[in-house]
Each structure stands twice: as structure tokens, then as C-alpha cells.
Design a protein around this motif. Structure first.
Motif, PDB file in Angstrom:
ATOM      1  N   ALA A  93       0.783  -1.127   0.101  1.00  0.00           N
ATOM      2  CA  ALA A  93      -0.020   0.141   0.101  1.00  0.00           C
ATOM      3  C   ALA A  93       0.937   1.250   0.052  1.00  0.00           C
ATOM      4  O   ALA A  93       1.895   1.374   0.828  1.00  0.00           O
ATOM      5  N   GLY A  94       0.499   2.130  -0.964  1.00  0.00           N
ATOM      6  CA  GLY A  94       1.320   3.491  -1.066  1.00  0.00           C
ATOM      7  C   GLY A  94       2.466   3.528  -1.921  1.00  0.00           C
ATOM      8  O   GLY A  94       3.040   4.387  -2.483  1.00  0.00           O
ATOM      9  N   ARG A  95       2.705   2.197  -2.674  1.00  0.00           N
ATOM     10  CA  ARG A  95       3.561   2.035  -3.662  1.00  0.00           C
ATOM     11  C   ARG A  95       2.866   1.953  -5.004  1.00  0.00           C
ATOM     12  O   ARG A  95       3.745   1.625  -6.192  1.00  0.00           O
ATOM     13  N   GLU A  96       1.572   2.377  -5.112  1.00  0.00           N
ATOM     14  CA  GLU A  96       1.015   2.260  -6.253  1.00  0.00           C
ATOM     15  C   GLU A  96       1.652   2.967  -7.731  1.00  0.00           C
ATOM     16  O   GLU A  96       1.581   2.702  -8.773  1.00  0.00           O
ATOM     17  N   LYS A  97       2.151   4.163  -7.281  1.00  0.00           N
ATOM     18  CA  LYS A  97       2.662   4.934  -8.459  1.00  0.00           C
ATOM     19  C   LYS A  97       4.315   4.729  -8.553  1.00  0.00           C
ATOM     20  O   LYS A  97       4.671   5.249  -9.580  1.00  0.00           O
ATOM     21  N   ALA A  98       4.971   3.823  -7.946  1.00  0.00           N
ATOM     22  CA  ALA A  98       6.227   3.359  -8.347  1.00  0.00           C
ATOM     23  C   ALA A  98       6.561   2.659  -9.660  1.00  0.00           C
ATOM     24  O   ALA A  98       5.432   2.018  -9.862  1.00  0.00           O
ATOM     25  N   TRP A  99       7.618   2.791  -9.971  1.00  0.00           N
ATOM     26  CA  TRP A  99       8.220   2.086 -11.172  1.00  0.00           C
ATOM     27  C   TRP A  99       8.758   0.811 -10.735  1.00  0.00           C
ATOM     28  O   TRP A  99       9.149   0.521  -9.764  1.00  0.00           O
ATOM     29  N   PRO A 100       8.525  -0.379 -11.551  1.00  0.00           N
ATOM     30  CA  PRO A 100       9.025  -1.759 -11.258  1.00  0.00           C
ATOM     31  C   PRO A 100      10.558  -1.561 -10.639  1.00  0.00           C
ATOM     32  O   PRO A 100      10.864  -2.419 -10.131  1.00  0.00           O
ATOM     33  N   HIS A 101      11.244  -0.977 -11.563  1.00  0.00           N
ATOM     34  CA  HIS A 101      12.723  -0.764 -11.202  1.00  0.00           C
ATOM     35  C   HIS A 101      13.155  -0.111 -10.092  1.00  0.00           C
ATOM     36  O   HIS A 101      14.228  -0.177  -9.483  1.00  0.00           O
ATOM     37  N   GLU A 102      12.187   0.461  -9.434  1.00  0.00           N
ATOM     38  CA  GLU A 102      12.331   0.790  -8.012  1.00  0.00           C
ATOM     39  C   GLU A 102      12.005   0.087  -6.981  1.00  0.00           C
ATOM     40  O   GLU A 102      12.510   0.386  -5.554  1.00  0.00           O
ATOM     41  N   LEU A 103      11.618  -1.377  -7.507  1.00  0.00           N
ATOM     42  CA  LEU A 103      11.168  -1.953  -6.183  1.00  0.00           C
ATOM     43  C   LEU A 103      12.510  -3.305  -6.296  1.00  0.00           C
ATOM     44  O   LEU A 103      12.981  -3.697  -7.183  1.00  0.00           O
ATOM     45  N   SER A 104      12.678  -3.841  -4.845  1.00  0.00           N
ATOM     46  CA  SER A 104      13.288  -5.033  -4.849  1.00  0.00           C
ATOM     47  C   SER A 104      12.824  -6.057  -5.381  1.00  0.00           C
ATOM     48  O   SER A 104      11.808  -6.245  -5.805  1.00  0.00           O
ATOM     49  N   GLY A 105      13.633  -7.228  -5.711  1.00  0.00           N
ATOM     50  CA  GLY A 105      13.204  -8.667  -6.283  1.00  0.00           C
ATOM     51  C   GLY A 105      12.131  -9.081  -5.549  1.00  0.00           C
ATOM     52  O   GLY A 105      11.063  -9.706  -6.103  1.00  0.00           O
TER      53      GLY A 105
END
Length: 254
Positions: free
Chosen positions: A117-129
Motif C-alpha cells: 500500500a502506498g507504492r501504487e505509483k512506483a515503477w518496477p525498477h524502483e522495487l526489490s526482487g
């Protein structure tokens, strides 16, 4: 000629044969998965685990074979690679192809379920595996599947993240209650998550073991060692006991 039929439930596979050219991969597999049942599929590399999963998913149209495959109407697949679209947001990936005026709301709810929750606007490359796999789980479960197919979804994650994902998947399955087929090479992962474990060898079901509810789930539970040993033996690991005993001897490393 193989047939792939959509039905309500459960999963039913009979006499499934699959091959790539002259090479046979599945040689008459029979398998049933009850509604809400969690089945883990073990086996050595090349034994046909992923081929069976792709057959259930209806993704093997170009493969020669025969037999019958009956699956529920709503099927979702999670792969080892999260397969997120890099040009779309996290929420966009979850709701991709989702219909209905409430698609965005359902997507946000699914992300909250996997702890994003709260990461809806993030891009995939900003996330860990691990976070990327959480998005992949949300994308699969937002459609309320009757059958969830998971092809080594945690194989690329580190050990600690895998344990966290095990807990998350078990919780999500408990809430959504789909039938699950998990392909894995990890015996302990299979024991920790599944109601029933199937070992595939030379394209056929070689061994089936049921995991008692509430027990045998961890090395601290009664029966874990016996079940673990039986599965390793079925996988051709026949010297693990002797090796463990040797390592335990005081002079083993001298």
C-alpha cells in the motif's frame, strides 16, 4: 491429440503426454487437484514440471501430445521472473487487462494485501526482487482465480526474503482459497506450504505424500525429518543420511 477443457472445478489431468519433437517429456501423467487444495510439484530438472504447469495454463499449444486437461475457468500464473511491464506503474501492472469500473480499487486492495500500500505509483525498477514478486502475486490474485499456478516464484530470492514470501503466500491462499500448483526444487518449501506433495520423475508421477495439517511443517515438528527423508530419496538423494552422520563426527573435518 491433447484436449484442454475449461470447467468449474476441480483440476483433472488424465493420460497427459507431451513431447518436443522426438523427445518425450510427460509420459501419461494423471493428476487431480481439489478446490482449495495446495499441491507442490517436485522433481529433477527436465522431468516435466514446468511442462505440466504450462499444460494446465493452456500455454503449450505448439507442443505435440495427447491426453485430457480439465481446469477451472479462472486461472492465474506466477513465474520466477515477475514479468512486470517496465513502462507501467505498479498499479498499472496489477490492473493490466482487468475490467470493471472498480478495477483501480481492486488493484489498490490487492497491493495492500501483499504489503505494498502506498507504492501504487512506483515503477518496477524502483522495487526489490521480493517486492516485484509481491506485485506479481497481487496481479494474479486480483482476478480471484480458482486455480493459481506458480512456477518457482521464489527461486531467485534470497533465503530470508523467501521465508517472508512463504508466509505471505500461505496467508493469501488462506484468504482467497484457490487451488494451487507450486512447481519447486525446494523440498523444505514444498513441506512448508503444501497440503500434498507430488514427485515427478521421467515424465510420470513417482511419489505422492500428504502433509498433515498443522504438523510436519518445519524441522521442529514431529514427522518432518521422516517426510523430508522420503522426498529426498524419491528425488534420488540417497546418501544424505550418511553424509550428515559423517559431518557430525568430531574428526570429520580434520
Amino acid at each position: 491429440m491433447a484436449t484442454h477443457t475449461v470447467r468449474l472445478s476441480p483440476v483433472r489431468v488424465r493420460g497427459l503426454v507431451r513431447g518436443y519433437g522426438p523427445k518425450g517429456v510427460l509420459n501419461g501423467v494423471d493428476l487431480d487437484i481439489a478446490p482449495g487444495e495446495f499441491v507442490a510439484l517436485l522433481g529433477p530438472s527436465g522431468c516435466g514440471k514446468s511442462t505440466l504447469l504450462r499444460a494446465l495454463a493452456g500455454l503449450d499449444h505448439a507442443v505435440s501430445g495427447s491426453g485430457t486437461v480439465e481446469v477451472p475457468e479462472k486461472v492465474s500464473v506466477v513465474f520466477q521472473d515477475s514479468r512486470l511491464l517496465p513502462w507501467d506503474s505498479v498499479l498499472g501492472n496489477v490492473t493490466l487487462g482487468l475490467r470493471g469500473h472498480d478495477a483501480e480499487q481492486r488493484g489498490r486492495r490487492a497491493l495492500a494485501e501483499v504489503g505494498l500500500a502506498g507504492r501504487e505509483k512506483a515503477w518496477p525498477h524502483e522495487l526489490s526482487g521480493g517486492e516485484q514478486q509481491r506485485v506479481a502475486l497481487a496481479r494474479s490474485l486480483v482476478r480471484d482465480p480458482e486455480l493459481l499456478l506458480a512456477d518457482e516464484p521464489f527461486g531467485a530470492l534470497d533465503a530470508l526474503t523467501r521465508l517472508k514470501m512463504h508466509s505471505l503466500l500461505a496467508e493469501l491462499v488462506s484468504v482467497h482459497q484457490p487451488a494451487v500448483l507450486l512447481v519447486t526444487h525446494d523440498v523444505e518449501e514444498a513441506i512448508a506450504l503444501a497440503d500434498r506433495i507430488v514427485v515427478l520423475d521421467h515424465g510420470q508421477v513417482a511419489v505422492e505424500r500428504r502433509v498433515a495439517s498443522g504438523s510436519n511443517r518445519s524441522p521442529y515438528d514431529p514427522g518432518f525429518a521422516q517426510l523430508h527423508s522420503e522426498l529426498l530419496e524419491a528425488l534420488g538423494v540417497t546418501h544424505h543420511k550418511a553424509a550428515a552422520a559423517t559431518l557430525a563426527q568430531p574428526n570429520a573435518t580434520q
